[in-house]
Design an enzyme around this catalytic site. Structure first.
Site, PDB file in Angstrom:
ATOM      1  N   ASP A 129       0.847  -1.195   0.000  1.00 21.72           N
ATOM      2  CA  ASP A 129       0.000   0.000   0.000  1.00 21.72           C
ATOM      3  C   ASP A 129       0.884   1.246   0.000  1.00 21.72           C
ATOM      4  OD1 ASP A 129      -2.918   1.078   0.696  1.00 21.72           O
ATOM      5  OD2 ASP A 129      -1.466   2.219   1.890  1.00 21.72           O
ATOM      6  N   TYR A 169       3.165   9.783   0.042  1.00 20.18           N
ATOM      7  CA  TYR A 169       4.230   9.118   0.815  1.00 20.18           C
ATOM      8  C   TYR A 169       5.605   9.329   0.169  1.00 20.18           C
ATOM      9  CZ  TYR A 169       0.233   6.440   2.712  1.00 20.18           C
ATOM     10  OH  TYR A 169      -0.965   6.053   3.258  1.00 20.18           O
ATOM     11  N   HIS A 208      -7.661   9.623  -1.761  1.00 17.82           N
ATOM     12  CA  HIS A 208      -7.047   9.525  -0.422  1.00 17.82           C
ATOM     13  C   HIS A 208      -7.962  10.083   0.679  1.00 17.82           C
ATOM     14  CE1 HIS A 208      -2.761   9.052   1.316  1.00 17.82           C
ATOM     15  NE2 HIS A 208      -3.645   8.850   2.265  1.00 17.82           N
TER      16      HIS A 208
END
Ligand code: NDP
Length: 274
Positions: free
Chosen positions: A49, A54, A112
């Site tokens: 994931d 990120y 998200h």
């Protein structure tokens, strides 16, 4: 007996998603990230994931290419970040993610967070990516029932997954029921409550009685609730520990005890106020 890595959740479109995967939030050191993903895959993990925010999609992609397991045997999830949302913007964000990962498709792509005013258009772009076979499943993250209801009014394809914060302090029972009623699989993010429950007396007593760790008991609790679970670790021994959860079972009483720990308490942001 199937190994934990062969446990699959059947998504509403027939795609099988591994029930246990590796989370990668806060994996910011490039070398550490590549090593963690490679170690996880070598131990048997097949789902990873990530998310554009990120900033480790390149490293995830590098690890996937080096790991020796064919791409089609892996399940890769990424997400469109809040400042990338909107219809055209999401199509471009997806292109950037694919380029960073150096892949030709993703298994799952998620909104998200439900950014007010744009999450509907974001999801419509995700539907288009699905129609164009650039992703194998559509999904969202941090969507409450109200966001999903709003999506249902325009969606041609309902999201197959909703990824939300979920652990024994935030069991999300009403949202889980709603998702189950609408054939949406639920993934638990921060499934270990980011380490804040490792000394909890209830969990410690259960762990001791099974000769397991508190982290293993928590992961087992997610699995027995048919949740998809993506604990994050960069530590090889913990990546392994988090997958050694097939050799014990929590009783109904133990599941109920853990359910009763719910305090509706988040470690992260509330989707209504983020
Ligand atoms: P987790 O609940 O997975 O906890 C991760 C922390 O627990 C790390 O500090 C890790 O340390 C530690 N840890 C892992 N395994 C063990 C163990 N066996 N014993 C003791 N400590 C352990 O939190 P995350 O917030 O990372 O959530 C998991 C994943 O969910 C993320 O990585 C990300 O992929 C996703 N996520 C999605 C969000 C969303 O908005 N959709 C938001 C947040 C997360 P170490 O790494 O040092 O070993």
């Amino acid at each position: 007996m199937p190994t934990i890595f062969e446990h699959m959740v059947l998504l509403s479109n027939g795609v099988q998603m591994p029930q246990l995967g590796l989370g990668t939030y806060k994996m910011t050191d490039p070398e550490e990230t590549v090593t963690a993903v490679e170690k996880a895959v070598s131990q048997g993990y097949r789902a990873i994931d990530t998310a554009s925010i990120y900033q480790n999609e390149k490293e995830v992609g590098d690890a996937v290419r080096n790991c020796g397991v064919p791409r089609e045997d892996l399940f890769i999830t990424s997400k469109v970040w809040n400042d990338e949302q909107g219809y055209d913007e999401t199509l471009r964000a997806f292109e950037r993610s694919l380029t960073a990962l150096d892949m030709s498709y993703l298994d799952l792509y998620l909104t998200h967070w439900p950014v007010s005013g744009s999450y509907i258009d974001t999801y419509r772009a995700i539907e288009r990516l699905y129609d164009e076979k650039l992703i194998r499943a559509t999904g969202v993250s941090n969507h409450h029932e109200s966001h999903l209801m709003e999506l249902f009014t325009v969606a041609n394809i309902r999201p197959m997954v909703n990824q939300v914060e979920l652990h024994p302090m935030l069991t999300q029972e009403p949202l889980r029921q709603f998702c189950s009623d609408h054939q949406i699989a639920v993934t638990s993010w921060s499934p270990l409550a980011r380490g804040t429950l490792l000394d909890d007396p209830v969990l410690s007593a259960i762990a001791e009685s099974h000769g397991k760790t508190v982290a293993q008991v928590m992961i087992r609790w997610h699995l027995q609730h048919n949740l998809i679970v993506i604990p994050k670790s960069v530590t090889e021994s913990r990546i392994k520990e988090n997958s050694e959860v097939s050799d014990f079972q929590l009783s109904e009483t133990e599941m109920t005890l853990i359910d009763a720990m719910n305090k509706d308490q988040r470690t992260g942001t509330d989707p209504d106020t983020f």
